[in-house]
Design a protein around this motif. Sequence first.
Motif, PDB file in Angstrom:
ATOM      1  N   UNK A 119      53.807  46.053  46.818  1.00 40.58           N
ATOM      2  CA  UNK A 119      54.628  45.993  45.611  1.00 40.58           C
ATOM      3  C   UNK A 119      54.490  44.648  44.906  1.00 40.58           C
ATOM      4  N   UNK A 120      54.579  43.565  45.675  1.00 42.81           N
ATOM      5  CA  UNK A 120      54.455  42.242  45.075  1.00 42.81           C
ATOM      6  C   UNK A 120      53.059  42.036  44.486  1.00 42.81           C
ATOM      7  N   UNK A 121      52.051  42.557  45.188  1.00 42.64           N
ATOM      8  CA  UNK A 121      50.683  42.434  44.699  1.00 42.64           C
ATOM      9  C   UNK A 121      50.470  43.185  43.394  1.00 42.64           C
ATOM     10  N   UNK A 122      51.058  44.370  43.279  1.00 39.49           N
ATOM     11  CA  UNK A 122      50.929  45.154  42.052  1.00 39.49           C
ATOM     12  C   UNK A 122      51.633  44.463  40.883  1.00 39.49           C
ATOM     13  N   UNK A 123      52.812  43.927  41.155  1.00 40.97           N
ATOM     14  CA  UNK A 123      53.600  43.298  40.091  1.00 40.97           C
ATOM     15  C   UNK A 123      53.009  41.963  39.631  1.00 40.97           C
ATOM     16  N   UNK A 124      52.301  41.282  40.537  1.00 41.06           N
ATOM     17  CA  UNK A 124      51.700  39.987  40.174  1.00 41.06           C
ATOM     18  C   UNK A 124      50.216  40.112  39.835  1.00 41.06           C
TER      19      UNK A 124
END
Length: 325
Positions: free
Chosen positions: A246-251
């Motif tokens: 999730x963090x990778x997708x958002x960043x």
Amino acid sequence: MINWGIIDGNFFLRRNFSAAKNAKTLLEDGHIGLVKSFLSTIFKYRTDLGFENVIIAWDKLPYKKLADITEYKQDRHYATEEDVARLDELIKEASGKNLEELEKQREALIYDIQCEKIFHHAKNSLLSNLSDSKIINLRLTGYEADDIAYLTSRHLSSKGESCILVSVDSDWLTFLQPNVSFFKETLHRSRRKGQLYTFDTAPDKESSEEIGCSLYEVGNLKEVYTGGHNNVSGYKHKSVSFVDFAKGMLTENVELPEFEYFNKRVKALNINNYDNTDMINLLESRLTDKNSDQHAKDYLKYLGPSFVNKYESLGGPKVVGGFLL
């Protein structure tokens, strides 16, 4: 009292349809029987949950999301005349027990088709006869009931209106906001009661805080990661945890395995990434609609006096200078 109840029209009409179909009363009662059953359900939720006004959200194909996720909800099939024709060809060549079985299948198939016609007749009857009524039906090409419920509740909440969402769909848990609650109905009410959720009791609230995004974004990210229940293929690289995914997708972390492919899907699921002007304009036009609802009252009177009385008790939106109060 809560200002707005936003109802999953497709689910509740389909649920009541299935109950009547299984009880073998659907063909006898016809589309009017299904309409009465559906409206009785709506008014009962209004009484039980305590909301003043009603919005019913409906699906309308083709969904916007299909442009980038071609398999989205494409695993759902309803009986057609073409299915009967294919079965007829098999029956021509069959004999004995095989023939008997195929003929039973044909009978069941024809029953399914007859029932589906009643379902769509009931749905069209509701949409056309209540189009200018205090029961607000929202349906627009490209949008699912989910999208409409999310956009509508967010829009109303931004104007200070309180909303309660009503569906069986767990995805709606991610539409919760400080002024928006959710009554999650169960598939089998005889076994288990539905449950009321608020923003503070949202199951994904902790995840949204850890990841640093909205509940709605968590829902979309989870669907892409797990595959969800909408026929969307999930993220196969399970060595990457959901939080890291999730963090990778958002960043925009391009180092994540298959980042481009899955990032495209995350963005496709998010209805905020589309131009929703037409949807909001439709909502606003219905909220400020000053057309006569006499046709709707006549329709409800035809259904029965109790429907008229319940309809008259609806508050109706209070609009001053184009803004909800």
